[in-house]
Design an enzyme around this catalytic site. Structure first.
Site, PDB file in Angstrom:
ATOM      1  N   GLU A 298       0.841  -1.216   0.000  1.00  0.00           N
ATOM      2  CA  GLU A 298       0.000   0.000   0.000  1.00  0.00           C
ATOM      3  C   GLU A 298       0.869   1.255   0.000  1.00  0.00           C
ATOM      4  O   GLU A 298       0.636   2.205   0.764  1.00  0.00           O
ATOM      5  CB  GLU A 298      -0.938  -0.014   1.203  1.00  0.00           C
ATOM      6  CG  GLU A 298      -1.991  -1.108   1.141  1.00  0.00           C
ATOM      7  CD  GLU A 298      -3.176  -0.873   2.081  1.00  0.00           C
ATOM      8  OE1 GLU A 298      -4.296  -1.304   1.722  1.00  0.00           O
ATOM      9  OE2 GLU A 298      -2.979  -0.231   3.129  1.00  0.00           O
TER      10      GLU A 298
ATOM     11  N   GLU B 280      -6.738  -7.401  -0.598  1.00  0.00           N
ATOM     12  CA  GLU B 280      -7.149  -7.512   0.802  1.00  0.00           C
ATOM     13  C   GLU B 280      -8.642  -7.230   0.871  1.00  0.00           C
ATOM     14  O   GLU B 280      -9.076  -6.126   0.550  1.00  0.00           O
ATOM     15  CB  GLU B 280      -6.403  -6.501   1.686  1.00  0.00           C
ATOM     16  CG  GLU B 280      -4.925  -6.764   1.847  1.00  0.00           C
ATOM     17  CD  GLU B 280      -4.236  -5.714   2.720  1.00  0.00           C
ATOM     18  OE1 GLU B 280      -3.010  -5.677   2.723  1.00  0.00           O
ATOM     19  OE2 GLU B 280      -4.961  -4.925   3.373  1.00  0.00           O
TER      20      GLU B 280
HETATM   21  C1  GLA Z   1      -4.032  -2.377   5.237  1.00  0.00           C
HETATM   22  C2  GLA Z   1      -2.717  -3.144   5.252  1.00  0.00           C
HETATM   23  C3  GLA Z   1      -2.804  -4.426   5.998  1.00  0.00           C
HETATM   24  C4  GLA Z   1      -3.560  -4.253   7.291  1.00  0.00           C
HETATM   25  C5  GLA Z   1      -4.944  -3.745   6.960  1.00  0.00           C
HETATM   26  C6  GLA Z   1      -5.765  -3.518   8.191  1.00  0.00           C
HETATM   27  O1  GLA Z   1      -4.764  -2.539   4.193  1.00  0.00           O
HETATM   28  O2  GLA Z   1      -2.200  -3.411   3.966  1.00  0.00           O
HETATM   29  O3  GLA Z   1      -1.503  -4.825   6.279  1.00  0.00           O
HETATM   30  O4  GLA Z   1      -2.927  -3.324   8.073  1.00  0.00           O
HETATM   31  O5  GLA Z   1      -4.851  -2.512   6.338  1.00  0.00           O
HETATM   32  O6  GLA Z   1      -5.811  -4.619   8.940  1.00  0.00           O
END
Ligand code: GLA
Length: 783
Positions: free
Chosen positions: A189, A263
């Site tokens: 991210e 995700e």
């Molecule tokens: C983001 C991150 C993950 C985690 C989620 C929340 O998207 O990429 O590693 O921290 O948020 O759980």
């Protein structure tokens, strides 16, 4: 499109494509496969392959249970698991890599393969994941000027060395070499942090140099896909709901290639003092169904959350420490139990299997047991068990004393003086102040409260500041999170300021095995910060949950395992103990309690307590109550309306304004309902850049939903767009206007702000007309 089509001419047993059979041989003897990114699909040995993935972190699962958890993932319908590598877990000290025991990533991948699962690897260097520092080693922060997650020379050389090591250990387990690893993620991210595509390019190069030859990809939330975007990195999008919107945003930057959600959140993580998170299962299943019926690929984050054992839990920004339980309301619970969510997911996926693909039955759950309460009757007071001190002229941060975790005591003697405010520049993270051994007060980073009142004192009075470091912040610019004090401690009285320089003794309390082994135990209770020890018998070891409700705040060990942090404010009140960490016969528990127990008694429960908030036990101050808000004091007022829908909206003021407090007031909502919600609020400087949240706190909020969900106001300034502030709706439904006031820590020049509405389609809380107030004293400073 061409850039993604990489074909590998390898000896492929093409016929053996279904994950189960293709994988069930020992990798070294296995033929390699090709895994490529096609125009519409992933291609496994040239044939379309839908990635049905779930996230599981081997560092968060007792090694003895890896196979059982992976079997559960397969039985749930997954054909792939996704695993972060937490850099700091494998390189605890610079240049010393650990891939053994709980850190044996290669073994985890091999077991996944044996259980018919492919693997997607996310080696970082940054991971996030509510893990300490997002996986970035604390020792990099010894360099005061290092810029993490950038082309900073020291950061890049350490990160490149780490990725080279990852290649050495896990390269042979790539699908191209007969292993299960299909793809490897670059960073994590990054678009939510920066926009330097060259930085991403150099990490990509580092992975190629580390001999990764499977597809490399990047993930981002829908709103950040363009930042740091590169044509030679395949993109996946992260979202918790509204897959149509997520995939539309992905297609806008990547017109072709398989659609993948990197995700997809069935639940969420917990932070201390905020309600336990339960996902919206109905919505989760609907969205999962949406993706399955379009052959889109996905990764459920988390399929199985597990536990951030020891001191490994991180902290959400600006500073909301994460619980040690990482149950995440995932389909597979912290202890590996399955329920409706698991069954519904399995049922849903089983309607979308490959021809001939069958799901195995889930393995049995591991037994769990109660342990009758027992007393911890030995103690070792912290102040009686201090290591040799470091002499210093100033009380500096922990990293300066080569320490990254635990507690640290700063001691000095004072000249005679009147009552005064003892002020510190910054505290990472909680500081208990003692004068001649008597507790005076506590400094609390959550509220940036770095001052306590010191009574008049004699010459030679002993000042002790005991600082506890919680997890390093794992998200946003705040990852440059040094712990301890920052060198500036002063006494302020009668308009004068006396900086306390010279004559400090600093005692690093690393809470590691050597420290515990050196403790001098006494029989009987202790007052103040102390270690407590007790033992209990077990006939047949099984899982259990230590009930810590009698204890205040600290860390617990079992049989030498640093198990977890605990804090009586909740929401979690228990610590998961894996059965394999217990012995038949005698077992030992050690508890560090910085506050002191109501009674030194612990028991084991057969079920966890993850949702018991006890705000009355918190030593924090509550945001200002109703009636304290004084909007008339605003220097600037701005009125306008937000457009409907989920998209981020940027607002520029006619001219920049200066102020220390920013209030947003909702006047009504697009759906006409009495609720207001904000996923994220960023303030922009006159040039339009985001202003750091480093010193932000919530100064006032008129209403928060804290019962049926975590609608706490802090969610609007934590950088995560998947959670949100939501006004009360379960027990009461106060109407507009609703106000949220942020204290920025200092007066700041503001050119505008960015409003991220709550994600999802047709969700309540979308603000329509609003007013913004900027000033210095909208909410009086609480003392
Ligand atoms: C983001 C991150 C993950 C985690 C989620 C929340 O998207 O990429 O590693 O921290 O948020 O759980």
């Amino acid at each position: 499109m061409k850039t993604f089509i990489t074909t590998f001419l390898l000896a492929a047993g093409a016929a053996m494509l279904t994950p189960g059979c293709a994988l069930a041989q020992d990798s070294s003897a296995r033929p390699g496969h090709t895994f490529t990114i096609g125009t519409n699909d992933f291609l496994l040995d040239g044939r379309p392959f839908e990635v049905r993935c779930g996230e599981i972190h081997f560092a968060r699962v007792p090694r003895e249970y890896w196979r059982q958890r992976l079997q559960l993932c397969r039985a749930m319908g997954l054909n792939t698991v996704c695993a972060y590598l937490f850099w700091n877990y494998h390189e605890f000290e610079p240049g010393k890599f650990d891939w053994s025991g709980q850190a044996d990533a290669a073994e985890f991948c091999r077991i996944a393969q044996e259980e018919g699962l492919w693997v997607i690897l996310r080696p970082g260097p940054y991971a996030c994941a509510e893990w300490d520092g997002g996986g970035i080693p604390w020792w990099l922060l010894k360099n005061d000027s290092i810029r993490l997650r950038s082309q900073d020379a020291e950061f890049m050389s350490a990160a490149t060395a780490w990725l080279k090591e990852v290649g050495r250990v896990l390269g042979p387990l790539q699908v191209t070499k007969g292993g299960p690893i299909l793809m490897v993620q670059v960073e994590n991210e990054y678009g939510s942090f920066g926009s330097d595509a060259e930085y991403m390019g150099r990490l990509r190069q580092a992975l190629l140099a580390a001999e990764f030859d499977v597809p490399l990809f990047a993930c981002n939330p829908a709103g950040d896909l363009r930042r740091g975007l590169r044509g030679d990195l395949f993109q996946v999008v992260n979202f918790g709901s509204d897959p149509k919107n997520g995939f539309d945003r992905l297609r806008a930057v990547q017109p072709s290639g398989p659609l993948m959600c990197g995700e997809f959140y069935p639940g969420w993580f917990d932070t201390w003092g905020a309600p336990h998170h339960l996902g919206n299962t109905k919505q989760y299943l609907a969205d999962l169904g949406y993706m399955l019926s379009r052959d889109a690929s996905f990764s459920i984050y988390m399929a199985h959350g597990g536990t951030s054992f020891g001191l490994w839990s991180g902290a959400d920004r600006p500073f909301k420490p994460d619980t040690s339980s990482y149950d995440y309301d995932a389909p597979i619970s912290e202890a590996g139990w399955i329920g409706d969510k698991f069954e519904a997911t399995r049922k849903l996926i089983s309607r979308h299997l490959e021809p001939g693909e069958k799901l195995p039955e889930p393995p049995a759950a591991n037994p769990a047991m109660d342990i009758p309460p027992f007393t911890l009757n030995e103690t070792a007071a912290v102040f009686d068990n201090l290591p040799a001190p470091v002499e210093d002229t100033l009380p500096r941060n922990m990293e300066t004393y080569d320490q990254g975790h635990g507690c640290i005591l700063y001691r000095t003697t004072l000249a005679a003086g009147p009552a005064a405010a003892l002020q510190a520049g910054r505290v990472g993270d909680f500081a208990w102040v003692f004068l001649n051994g008597k507790k005076i007060g506590v400094m609390d980073r959550r509220e940036r409260r770095y001052s306590v009142r010191l009574p008049a004192h004699e010459k030679g009075a002993q000042l002790d500041i005991l600082v506890e470091a919680m997890g390093h912040v794992n998200f946003g610019g705040e990852i440059h999170d040094r712990k301890g004090l920052d060198g500036s401690v002063r006494l302020v009285a009668g308009g004068g300021t006396n900086v306390l320089a010279g004559g400090w003794q600093v005692y690093p309390l690393r809470l590691d095995a050597p420290m515990l082994a050196g403790l001098q135990w006494k029989t009987g209770p202790a007052s103040g910060p102390a270690f407590w020890r007790g033992s209990f018998e077990v006939k047949q070891p099984a899982d259990t949950f230590l009930d810590l409700r009698n204890w205040g705040k600290g860390v617990v060990w079992i049989n030498g395992h640093c198990l977890a942090r605990y804090w009586n404010i909740g929401p979690s009140q228990t610590a998961y103990v894996p059965g394999p960490w217990l012995h038949a016969g005698g077992n030992e528990v050690v508890v560090l309690d910085l506050l002191g127990p109501s009674q030194p008694v612990i028991g084991g429960l057969a079920k966890p307590i993850l949702d018991q908030l006890r705000p009355q036990l918190d030593f924090n101050r509550k945001p200002a109550a109703k009636g304290h808000l004084n909007l008339a004091a605003a220097a600037f007022v701005y009125t306008n309306s937000f457009a409907p829908g989920p998209d981020v909206q940027e607002v520029r003021f006619p001219q920049p304004v200066e102020g220390r407090q920013f209030c947003i007031e909702s006047l009504n909502a697009h759906d006409g309902k009495p609720f207001a919600a904000i996923a994220e609020l960023d303030l922009l400087d006159p040039a339009g850049n985001s202003i750091s949240h480093m010193n932000w706190t919530v100064a006032y909020v008129d209403s928060e939903e804290l019962v049926a969900e975590d609608g706490s106001a802090g969610n609007a300034i934590n950088g995560q767009t998947s959670d949100y502030w939501h006004t009360a709706w379960s027990n009461e439904q106060p109407g507009h206007p609703h106000q949220l006031v942020i204290d920025l820590g200092d007066a700041v020049r503001i050119g505008g702000f960015r409003y991220t509405p709550r994600a999802g389609s047709n969700v309540p809380g979308r603000i329509k007309d609003y007013r913004v107030y900027v000033g210095t004293n909208l909410v009086p400073e609480a003392d």
